[in-house]
Structures are given as structure tokens and as C-alpha cells.
Design a protein around this motif. Sequence first.
Motif, PDB file in Angstrom:
ATOM      1  N   GLY A  90      68.699  54.757 -23.160  1.00 40.90           N
ATOM      2  CA  GLY A  90      68.734  53.219 -23.010  1.00 40.90           C
ATOM      3  C   GLY A  90      67.591  52.365 -22.926  1.00 40.90           C
ATOM      4  N   HIS A 131      73.718  48.139 -16.093  1.00 42.91           N
ATOM      5  CA  HIS A 131      73.959  49.272 -15.454  1.00 42.91           C
ATOM      6  C   HIS A 131      73.648  49.095 -13.960  1.00 42.91           C
ATOM      7  CE1 HIS A 131      73.480  53.841 -14.461  1.00 42.91           C
ATOM      8  NE2 HIS A 131      74.705  53.449 -14.501  1.00 42.91           N
ATOM      9  N   ARG A 162      70.142  52.647 -15.231  1.00 42.58           N
ATOM     10  CA  ARG A 162      69.618  52.578 -16.722  1.00 42.58           C
ATOM     11  C   ARG A 162      68.876  51.136 -17.285  1.00 42.58           C
ATOM     12  NH1 ARG A 162      72.417  56.182 -20.983  1.00 42.58           N
ATOM     13  NH2 ARG A 162      73.830  57.643 -19.766  1.00 42.58           N
ATOM     14  N   ALA A 184      64.783  60.671 -16.720  1.00 42.95           N
ATOM     15  CA  ALA A 184      65.130  59.316 -16.073  1.00 42.95           C
ATOM     16  C   ALA A 184      64.260  59.160 -14.582  1.00 42.95           C
ATOM     17  CB  ALA A 184      66.420  58.987 -15.841  1.00 42.95           C
ATOM     18  N   LEU A 228      72.581  57.590 -14.169  1.00 42.23           N
ATOM     19  CA  LEU A 228      72.797  57.519 -15.605  1.00 42.23           C
ATOM     20  C   LEU A 228      74.508  57.160 -15.627  1.00 42.23           C
ATOM     21  CD1 LEU A 228      70.491  60.132 -17.327  1.00 42.23           C
ATOM     22  CD2 LEU A 228      69.934  57.509 -16.915  1.00 42.23           C
ATOM     23  N   ASN A 233      65.923  49.078 -12.331  1.00 46.28           N
ATOM     24  CA  ASN A 233      66.293  49.745 -13.479  1.00 46.28           C
ATOM     25  C   ASN A 233      65.253  49.975 -14.385  1.00 46.28           C
ATOM     26  OD1 ASN A 233      66.386  47.777 -15.797  1.00 46.28           O
ATOM     27  ND2 ASN A 233      67.120  46.589 -14.440  1.00 46.28           N
TER      28      ASN A 233
END
Length: 258
Positions: A87, A215, A211, A140, A187, A237
Motif C-alpha cells: 500500500g 484504512h 496502511r 509494516a 494490515l 498510517n
Amino acid sequence: MLNSNTLQNIPSVHVADQYGLSKRSDRRKREAAMLWLVAQGHTLRIEIQRIVAEYFETDHRTGALMAVIPGLIDKGLLHREGLSVPGVRSYGMLNMDAVHLTDAGRELVSGFSWPVTETELERMRRLHEKGKTENEHTAAVLAFTYHARLRGWKSGVMPKVATVNYRYAPDAVVAKDDCEYHVEVELSWKVADPKWRNMARSRGVVALCARHESHQQALVGDVESIIGANAPIMATNLRTLFKDVQEEPLGKLWLERW
């Protein structure tokens, strides 16, 4: 927890060339500095290069500096793992690689009498993945802790949770001044009820990293549906954090808090 000032404590970057490092003193100092950072737990190539560049008062994007870690990999001192965060690929994901010491690298730094700590990547593998393959989530979490440190926070992955009353396993911890928050880096689009509820009960606040913008909004709505409209939430994010780095000066870590 790690911070962006790790090199202030380096014992010495004047490492002799008989250890297989560069014969050029300037490059050897940079090699030693990067090995020190990895030994202290840093794992993302881009962060290591930024810290070393600031320490030596140079640009982290110079070809000479960017060539140091590949050189240490070629010498068998570091192992590389390529990572990507879903993303956010369009926002400066170049060099989102993770490194850790090989056996030879560990032997080398031990010979310098440097302490060796598992890297954030190794800690994620040991405590979160536990034999499973969760590369995107691990990437992430590492990206979030990196961005926290860029903005002046101390941060780390998989913090110990002292309470036994409300069981949950946060992905990260950040601290600044007198504030410390456990953080869920998510996620998925909907998270099971106990995670948010137990974090709120244990910490008094839900801190999350999503993300991207939509989101983030979805997860905040998820928390509110579980805990209530007045739930104490801090949210951010990854897409916005990465985009922010491209534009500079850096903005705040938390985009929503109430």
C-alpha cells in the motif's frame, strides 16, 4: 527501545584494517559505524544509512555511503532480506531492506568487545512470526518504528507486557518525554474484538498504525464500534508517514488523537 542517537555511544570507529574491513580509513569508519548500529538492534538499511550520514555530516543518498552495506554483505558480515510494505510502494520504498549480522559478522563485532543485541527483524521473527511467514506485517512494524524514530520518538518492536489481566501482544512501543504507548500495526481491515478492548483496558488508550488513510478511518471506526464513540484513540498510517518523508520537513507521528 532504540533511538536515532545510537552512534553517540559507539566505543570507537577507528577499527584496524586487519579485520577484513576497507583499507581506506574513511570507508572503514563508516563500515564500523554501520556494524555497530546493527549490533545494537537496528535493521533497516535506510535508517542505518541516515544515522551514519548524520554522524559523519554527509548526505545519506551519496553513492559512497549507499555502497557500504552492500560491501559488508559481499564480505559475508551482513545478511540482507528484502522487504516491502503493502500500500505504500509509491512513496520512497527504495532500500527498504533489512540486515542482520551473519555468524562471521557476529564473530567480528564480538572481537571488538561490542555487545550484540538481536535486531528488530530478528525479534519480530522470534516473538511474532514464531516460524510462520508474515513478511508484510513484519515490514509494516519495522517501517512504523523507523518513522517514529525519525520524528524524535524512541521505539521498539514486541514490547514485554507486564499485565496478566488483559492479554494482548502489541507490535510496537513508542516513548517520548513522559509518554509511552503500545501500538498495534494493522494490515487487516477488521480486527477481533479482544485486541482493542484489552489494549484500552490495559493502557487507557488504543494506539494504532494503519496502511493508508482510508484504512486508518476504517480501523478507528472499528475501535469505536467496540469500545464506544468516546474511545481514547491515537492513529496514524504508513502511506502518509512515507509521503511526509518525501516532502519534508517531517510532520507529526500521530495524525489523529482524542
